[in-house]
Enzyme design. Sequence first.
Site, PDB file in Angstrom:
ATOM      1  CG  ASP A   1     -31.948  -0.019 -57.111  1.00  0.00           C
ATOM      2  OD1 ASP A   1     -31.671   0.262 -55.942  1.00  0.00           O
ATOM      3  OD2 ASP A   1     -32.317   0.833 -57.953  1.00  0.00           O
TER       4      ASP A   1
ATOM      5  CD  GLU B   1     -32.819   5.475 -53.058  1.00  0.00           C
ATOM      6  OE1 GLU B   1     -31.964   6.178 -53.633  1.00  0.00           O
ATOM      7  OE2 GLU B   1     -33.542   4.645 -53.676  1.00  0.00           O
ATOM      8  CD  GLU B   2     -35.524   3.073 -56.069  1.00  0.00           C
ATOM      9  OE1 GLU B   2     -35.434   4.121 -56.752  1.00  0.00           O
ATOM     10  OE2 GLU B   2     -34.750   2.108 -56.213  1.00  0.00           O
TER      11      GLU B   2
END
Length: 399
Positions: A128, A162-163
Amino acid sequence: MKNLSALLFSCSFGAVAVRAQSTPSYRDKLLSFHKSIVEIPSISGTEPAVGNFLIDYLTEQGLATERQFLPSSNRFNVLAWPQPRASNRSRIVVTTHMDVVPPYFSYSRSGPEPPTAETVIAGRGTSDAKGSVAAQTLAVLELLAAGSVSGDDVMLVFVVGEEVNGDGMIHFSNVMAQRGTRPNVAIFGEPTNSTLACGHKGGMACNVFAKGRSGHSGYPASGKSANEVLMRALVKVIDADLGNSEVYGNTTVNVGLMAGGVAPNVIPAAANASLAIRVALGPQANGHLIVRDRLQEVLTSVDAEAFTLECPFGFGVVETNCDVEGFETDIMAYGTDIPRLQGNHTRYLYGPGDILRAHTADESITVGELESAVEGYKKLILHAIEPAKSKKPKKPKRC
């Protein structure tokens, strides 16, 4: 969570997972590239080093590249596309994120050597989402070498943030709108166990503030404990039905952060908690508002005056296209950048790795998963290039 169907139901639409050939010719190139990007720490907010590596690597591969800087920042998205390109847009955007969650831990490999499909690669971001970065890149390079794609067909977009808050994808979306270069298709990379997602839960970030009254801890009646009232409310929130659906299951709440009080012997006058809520209701535009209202009702039922609720960001369930032959399909329980890319485009969600291992100290991926994803991305890109042969999106359904 791994994915919603793994917890609630099993659903396969008669397809088989896309698999790589036993030893693809690109194995060494894929593994070398994947190792290089995993070895560069890129916790959210610290992405420039890996971004610079990607720019150099993609330029060396003959692609045109762009550093798309975020406003008033040294952070940037990485854009790359095959040359030449007749216009300033590509019809298909293949995208994922290059930031990772903390803490960083280094790259390692275990199992058969020389590597086989069973060799395990561990390290922060191996799955990820640097697994998707590597597989998407190799897929585009392989298709380009075969003469199957051009710059007018496809571009790679690797975003920051994004995180955390999705600021990279939000900026990319805004720039594409300003330039008039929105894509027709977007293929998003996240760990899906190499299944093609039919959709994923929505998300909402909320902060709960509890107000009490300070006092001496030896005399509880002299004050009102904000910690106590907050804890009672959060337990009730966790147990409450905030919204559910047949396809996406239950709305869930993670109490990620809590704080309150000033000393053990002082009744706390203030407390707060930060919640990450996975929304199981639609539509995408406002399904989360239903959950927010139900959350407020639960808080009010515990104490009508103590709480202030702030939910600055949210969206309902997100549907994606999964009507592509040759893929197993599933529903995901996590959130992605998909709702942050505005426009009327076809959306796909696919990628290597197990989300249950992402965000953990055991994050890892196998060589076989990476290679399978290269083939999967190639198949999706080619499918998207021929829209006349595409069918209408298949809506997710419970089997």
